[in-house]
Design an enzyme around this catalytic site. Structure first.
Site, PDB file in Angstrom:
ATOM      1  N   HIS B 269       0.901  -1.112   0.053  1.00  0.00           N
ATOM      2  CA  HIS B 269       0.147   0.027   0.145  1.00  0.00           C
ATOM      3  C   HIS B 269       0.751   1.360   0.007  1.00  0.00           C
ATOM      4  O   HIS B 269       0.741   2.209  -0.906  1.00  0.00           O
ATOM      5  CB  HIS B 269      -0.889  -0.021   1.162  1.00  0.00           C
ATOM      6  N   GLU B 270       1.606   1.345   0.799  1.00  0.00           N
ATOM      7  CA  GLU B 270       2.639   2.407   0.882  1.00  0.00           C
ATOM      8  C   GLU B 270       3.441   2.814  -0.488  1.00  0.00           C
ATOM      9  O   GLU B 270       3.959   3.801  -0.645  1.00  0.00           O
ATOM     10  CB  GLU B 270       3.562   2.476   2.428  1.00  0.00           C
ATOM     11  N   HIS B 273       1.790   4.772  -2.813  1.00  0.00           N
ATOM     12  CA  HIS B 273       1.959   6.290  -2.379  1.00  0.00           C
ATOM     13  C   HIS B 273       3.247   6.585  -2.918  1.00  0.00           C
ATOM     14  O   HIS B 273       3.491   7.670  -3.627  1.00  0.00           O
ATOM     15  CB  HIS B 273       1.715   6.235  -0.967  1.00  0.00           C
ATOM     16  N   GLU B 299      -4.856   7.936  -2.514  1.00  0.00           N
ATOM     17  CA  GLU B 299      -5.364   6.673  -2.339  1.00  0.00           C
ATOM     18  C   GLU B 299      -5.360   5.739  -3.361  1.00  0.00           C
ATOM     19  O   GLU B 299      -5.259   4.627  -3.279  1.00  0.00           O
ATOM     20  CB  GLU B 299      -6.703   7.008  -1.473  1.00  0.00           C
TER      21      GLU B 299
END
Lengths: 501, 501
Positions: B269-270, B273, B299
């Site tokens: 997930h990170e 980003h 997101e």
């Protein structure tokens, strides 16, 4: 906006608010520097440089703000207590240093030292001084110009102004007799020490030790000196250093498996620096008078812990048993061998690897050379020969090449003239402080024999750390030891440790 | 000082120089925040707060400088290329948001949210909403006031102004139909999914795995997404996050031995980003138009990597074998069990633990509640009951207490209203982007089946990352996917994954 205290010293209060902000910029820069040395990925270097440059601009603009000059003049007319008055004195000092140089000279120095430092790395790799001498000449010309400008601003001789920028109040007239005294003492003393050492042969070197075990011992020792891990960290960097601020002290160390005691002694050195910073007067946090007093006193604190306390025979006995316990058994950790290892004296070429007996010779040589270099009396082309002759005269060894000679230190190539003397003045001050401390509290050596630094740190805390920059260097030394700095305590210390121990 | 480009747009050039400096303050603050979450000792918290507060003041002063308003007006008369014009548009936006609130309101909000956040921690521990409702009422009153002020500055309805502060150009009129659509879709779909799941029984949970092994897998996966360790780091913090800037991206992860795949999915997930930040247009570094576009798009990038790519059946097959290789064999890593574990759907109370099917229900509830809370139509005393009824209606579960209900998220108590919708809009955008990406490059799923993210990242890089803030949200989505954001792609995605897979 700052509020005046009772309206009686509004200029002073305004200054406090401004210098608090300036100190905050410094704290932020210290975090960025620490991160750059310990954590930052390689490609972070370029943006980090720009961030630090922007912080320098902010800080410089804040310190040189013309309103500061007006406020300082007004504050001196206000009713101030002695600490406030000392704070104003330190503010004036910072303001004078920051405003002394025209902006274009600052920029020229920055460019010239960058270029020179780069050329120095290449010249050192090739052991060829001539490859950097032209760039060093440019640096020297600009440093001379800035020394003159500082001197005019502070009403000092140029070299004294450079000294003062590292050690407030220290003058070349104070240094010369002390260094001459030591240079005269050294040859005969060194001959006696090396002769005495030779009778017992070489000590056994320790076996390699895994870094994780070294780290355990490092953390245990840091804790023993009073380092508090809730208010600090110990990390790894290429060269050990100590930075941070109240509540967040950061020490670094460089581990080498094949030199397990190197990391331990390096961290004890940095713990001395950190203890000084941690013990500064809390009520003057972020004010100039609440800062450490300069490099002589700072180095005296690291050497009080590393050289005076940690290499004392009392402490080394305890440390040898701790090393055995934490790092594992090793014939090198037998009490007698361990003490001889940590107190070994060997005249050699490299300053940073020197023992405490020969280290001052390296500093005295640099101090004797950098003044004629700056004045122009020593042509740069003659530096390598002058260097090699100096080392031969002081230590009796022949320098094989410039890499191990006049190219070994970054300082001059980075524009730092007037810095070298602080190392040895710090070592001498540490010895003078140790005598005063032991006189005030004769239990200190026995405590060290139990690994207990607290009586020593308590004395240093009261005599040095808690004073911040309230007193100037000579006044602080006199208040702590009863007299000005000289070489006698240091010579007595060396005699006791190396000829009587 | 900035230099004018050809003298034709000197106001614009001045603005670029100012916003570069503002961006540098932001970079410095990001290092300080990262350090606070990963490295800082406990007693560093108080000085760090003061450092960050000083940086906020610097930044606020720079963005609100009245000269910026004049320069913006002048720059709009200058000859600008389209990116420069978009840069001015983004500068205006920042300046308007920063100048919209009077300083005393900013200070009041800061005080009220600090007090409320503190009370929230105690109220949550006691599962007692009434212990924080008064402080939350104060926060809501101030957020309402700021929403009105933002709205006036930006010519928007108050709630739209709050939305806009997190997601430029996103309006409540766009959200309502999308969320209503999903709320209508969910109950029947959820029933089908849970019924289908139940036929195969519960998947086996993995055995605990040592953190060092998890870290190996985490670093391998980060590298696979394109994370470059020469320009970034992965460290440990209580809650995972991603921060940094060009050349120095920093990701954090929280390892739990008993949940080895939790750290892996969190880091993916990170990495989404971080890939967005790393792919922003280099030539607009430190300019507003070169920044990421807001929370919806951000997101969407984390969820493109985590939810769309990494929880795809194709990728999970590869990941199961890598998990076996790096973490060691475990029956939970059999391909079928592993896929079912990572695609498990379970209606429950806690948003942050929710799967991608039920997560939007949590967001829809909060979005439906925060507007009447702000307008005053929903009295605070009625919030717990309204919350519990909403969860029951949307997910069919009974909330046992306020700790697992309206006290679970920090957002409102910290003053963040208008933020929640961005999570689900981001999830829906990720699905819409995945459809467009797979259409443009049908090789993406096969590449993921080999652990190869590069075709996907290449498409996202061109379609999203490289655009920075050149386009506003709707225009960017349309340029990337051919139409505005809606729920259809997300619903198709869920149908494929959970009813056809």
């Amino acid at each position: 906006m700052p509020s005046a205290e009772m309206g009686t010293n509004s200029a002073y209060s305004d200054l406090e608010a401004r210098f608090r902000r300036i100190a905050l910029y410094g704290e932020v820069a210290s975090v960025l520097h620490w991160d750059a040395a310990t954590m930052m990925p390689t490609q972070g270097a370029s943006p980090r440089g720009e961030q630090l440059s922007e912080l320098r601009v902010l800080r410089h603009r804040a310190v040189t703000d013309p309103e500061i000059g007006d406020l300082l003049a007004a504050a001196m007319q206000e009713s101030l207590n002695p600490w406030q008055a000392a704070n104003v004195r330190e503010m004036r000092r910072e303001h004078k240093f920051a405003t002394a140089l025209p902006d274009d000279l600052v920029a020229e120095i920055s460019d010239a030292t960058s270029a020179c430092e780069h050329a120095w790395r290449e010249a050192r790799a090739k052991a060829d001084f001539s490859a950097v001498s032209e760039k060093l000449a440019a640096v020297i010309r600009l440093v001379r110009e800035s020394a003159v400008a500082y001197g005019e601003a502070l009403d000092l001789d140029p070299y004294d102004a450079l000294l003062d920028s590292y050690a407030p109040g220290v003058r070349v007239a104070d240094i010369d007799p002390v260094f001459d005294d030591y240079a005269a003492f050294l040859p005969d003393f060194l001959a006696q020490v090396t002769q005495r050492q030779a009778q017992k042969g070489l000590p056994i070197q320790p076996q390699p030790v895994a870094v994780d075990l070294q780290r355990k011992l490092v953390e245990l020792l840091a804790g023993a000196t009073g380092f508090r891990f809730e208010a600090g960290r110990i990390d790894v960097s290429a060269h050990p250093f100590s930075t941070g601020y109240r509540g967040d002290q950061r020490i670094t160390v460089s581990y080498r498996e094949d030199d397990p005691m190197g990391s331990v002694m390096a961290v004890l050195h940095e713990c001395g620096h950190a203890a000084y910073e941690a013990g500064l007067p809390a009520e003057w946090n972020r004010q100039p008078v609440g800062q450490s007093l300069g490099m002589v006193v700072h180095e005296s604190q690291s050497l009080s812990v590393e050289m005076q306390a940690s290499r004392s025979s009392e402490f080394l006995g305890w440390l040898a048993s701790k090393a055995t316990e934490v790092l594992g058994p090793d014939p090198a950790f037998s009490p007698d061998n361990f003490r001889r290892l940590q107190q070994w004296v060997k005249p050699d070429f490299i300053r940073v690897e020197a023992d405490e007996v020969t280290y001052p010779a390296h500093v005295i040589l640099r101090t004797r050379l950098e003044r004629p270099l700056l004045s122009g009396d020593l042509p740069l082309a003659d530096l390598p020969a002058a260097w090699n002759k100096g080392i031969k005269d002081l230590l009796g060894v022949d320098v094989p090449n410039d890499r191990l000679g006049c190219l070994q230190d970054i300082h001059w190539y980075d524009g730092a003239f007037g810095y070298f003397p602080t190392y040895t003045l710090g070592a001498m001050l540490a010895a003078q402080l140790a005598e005063a401390a032991h006189k005030a509290d004769p239990e200190i050596p026995q405590a060290l024999a139990r690994g207990d630094f607290s009586p020593l740190m308590r004395w240093l805390g009261n005599a040095i750390h808690a004073k911040g920059s309230y007193l100037e260097t000579d006044a602080l030394i006199t208040s702590a030891t009863g007299h000005s700095l000289d070489a006698t305590a240091f010579k007595r210390h060396l005699h006791r440790r190396y000829l009587e121990g």
